[in-house]
Design a protein around this motif. Structure first.
Motif, PDB file in Angstrom:
ATOM      1  N   VAL A   1       0.870  -1.175   0.000  1.00  4.03           N
ATOM      2  CA  VAL A   1       0.000   0.000   0.000  1.00  4.03           C
ATOM      3  C   VAL A   1       0.907   1.225   0.000  1.00  4.03           C
ATOM      4  O   VAL A   1       1.740   1.381   0.894  1.00  4.03           O
TER       5      VAL A   1
ATOM      6  N   PRO B   1      -2.630   7.280  -2.803  1.00  2.00           N
ATOM      7  CA  PRO B   1      -3.525   6.331  -3.489  1.00  2.00           C
ATOM      8  C   PRO B   1      -3.880   6.757  -4.904  1.00  2.00           C
ATOM      9  O   PRO B   1      -4.073   5.913  -5.776  1.00  2.00           O
TER      10      PRO B   1
ATOM     11  N   SER C   1      -1.601   5.427  -7.533  1.00  3.79           N
ATOM     12  CA  SER C   1      -1.422   3.978  -7.605  1.00  3.79           C
ATOM     13  C   SER C   1      -2.644   3.243  -8.140  1.00  3.79           C
ATOM     14  O   SER C   1      -2.714   2.017  -8.055  1.00  3.79           O
ATOM     15  N   VAL C   2      -3.597   4.009  -8.692  1.00  8.51           N
ATOM     16  CA  VAL C   2      -4.787   3.390  -9.267  1.00  8.51           C
ATOM     17  C   VAL C   2      -5.027   3.936 -10.674  1.00  8.51           C
ATOM     18  O   VAL C   2      -4.547   5.007 -11.036  1.00  8.51           O
TER      19      VAL C   2
ATOM     20  N   ILE D   1     -10.890  -1.578  -8.914  1.00  9.14           N
ATOM     21  CA  ILE D   1      -9.565  -1.439  -8.295  1.00  9.14           C
ATOM     22  C   ILE D   1      -9.292  -2.629  -7.377  1.00  9.14           C
ATOM     23  O   ILE D   1      -8.225  -3.240  -7.429  1.00  9.14           O
TER      24      ILE D   1
ATOM     25  N   GLN E   1      -7.886   5.088  -0.197  1.00 12.74           N
ATOM     26  CA  GLN E   1      -6.836   4.284   0.440  1.00 12.74           C
ATOM     27  C   GLN E   1      -7.416   3.007   1.033  1.00 12.74           C
ATOM     28  O   GLN E   1      -6.735   1.962   1.056  1.00 12.74           O
TER      29      GLN E   1
ATOM     30  N   CYS F   1      -7.386   0.698  -1.785  1.00 10.87           N
ATOM     31  CA  CYS F   1      -6.020   0.242  -2.073  1.00 10.87           C
ATOM     32  C   CYS F   1      -5.565  -0.817  -1.069  1.00 10.87           C
ATOM     33  O   CYS F   1      -4.864  -1.774  -1.441  1.00 10.87           O
TER      34      CYS F   1
ATOM     35  N   ARG G   1      -7.290  -4.004  -2.039  1.00  9.15           N
ATOM     36  CA  ARG G   1      -6.592  -4.569  -3.204  1.00  9.15           C
ATOM     37  C   ARG G   1      -5.314  -5.284  -2.779  1.00  9.15           C
ATOM     38  O   ARG G   1      -4.988  -6.371  -3.271  1.00  9.15           O
TER      39      ARG G   1
END
Length: 219
Positions: free
Chosen positions: A84, A88, A91-92, A101, A145, A148, A151
């Motif tokens: 992580v 965020p 990173s998506v 996601i 977040q 994330c 994920r």
């Protein structure tokens, strides 16, 4: 155990950011890594999550040396480590909904049933079904977040690297996400590397804390 031994790493300048770094994260252990900006914490995170090859040294996952990084890393080792990041939104894919996601690693690794696993994960991190239909620009940093983190946990990694995961979040969201990670580690035996400049946070989150100076030397 996720370990790095004698790690040397850097970027195009040729000056190492990491120099002879040793670190170990055992299953079920939360290791805090504290230090100011620029001391190499995020570089170490990239090496340990197999996103960046070190110039020298060895990364091992449960006793197996890592022979390849990024796409050359064996799938079994790549999926053993979740990550992580601090930001965020970087990173998506901004075109994805939060559901997409969270589902991305499940679909990429052909893990089914996807919808049931997404529902389980998003309930774990505190996201509602209504939020899952939204895209990143329609939710807060904290909500994104959470997605994330879900994920990162999707493939049930044995290790989780949280690189300044809470730096952009308010106190209540920070407490909630740290609680999710702590509960997950306790229940599954996931080893966690919690990277932060917030030493008071690490003092209550981590089992032990490694402190770095800007040179990368430990204290």
């Amino acid at each position: 155990m996720l370990s790095g031994t004698g790690l040397v790493a850097g970027y195009r300048s040729g000056v190492p950011v990491l120099s002879e770094v040793d670190i170990q994260i055992a299953r079920g252990e939360v290791v805090g890594l504290a230090g100011p900006s620029g001391c190499g914490k995020s570089t170490l995170a990239r090496v340990l999550t197999l996103l960046m090859a070190p110039w020298a040294g060895q990364v091992s996952v449960d006793g197996e040396p890592v022979r390849g990084f990024r796409h050359a890393a064996p799938r079994a080792q790549r999926t053993a480590i979740g990550v992580v990041f601090q930001q965020p939104r970087l990173s998506v894919d901004p075109r994805f909904t939060l559901h997409q996601i969270v589902a991305e690693p499940l679909r990429a690794n052909r893990k089914h049933p996807v919808d049931e696993r997404v529902a389980e994960l998003t309930d774990q991190v505190g996201l509602t079904a209504e939020l899952l239909r939204r895209r990143p620009h329609e939710v807060s940093d904290g909500q994104l977040q959470r997605a994330c983190l879900a994920r990162a946990l999707a493939l049930e990694p044995r290790y989780l690297v949280c690189d300044e995961m809470t730096a952009m979040l308010d106190a209540s969201t920070t407490a909630a996400l740290v609680g999710v990670v702590a509960d997950h580690s306790n229940s599954t035996g996931t080893g966690v590397l919690a990277i932060s400049h917030d030493e008071p946070l690490l003092s209550v989150w981590a089992d032990r804390v490694v402190r770095w100076q800007p040179t990368g030397e430990e204290q």
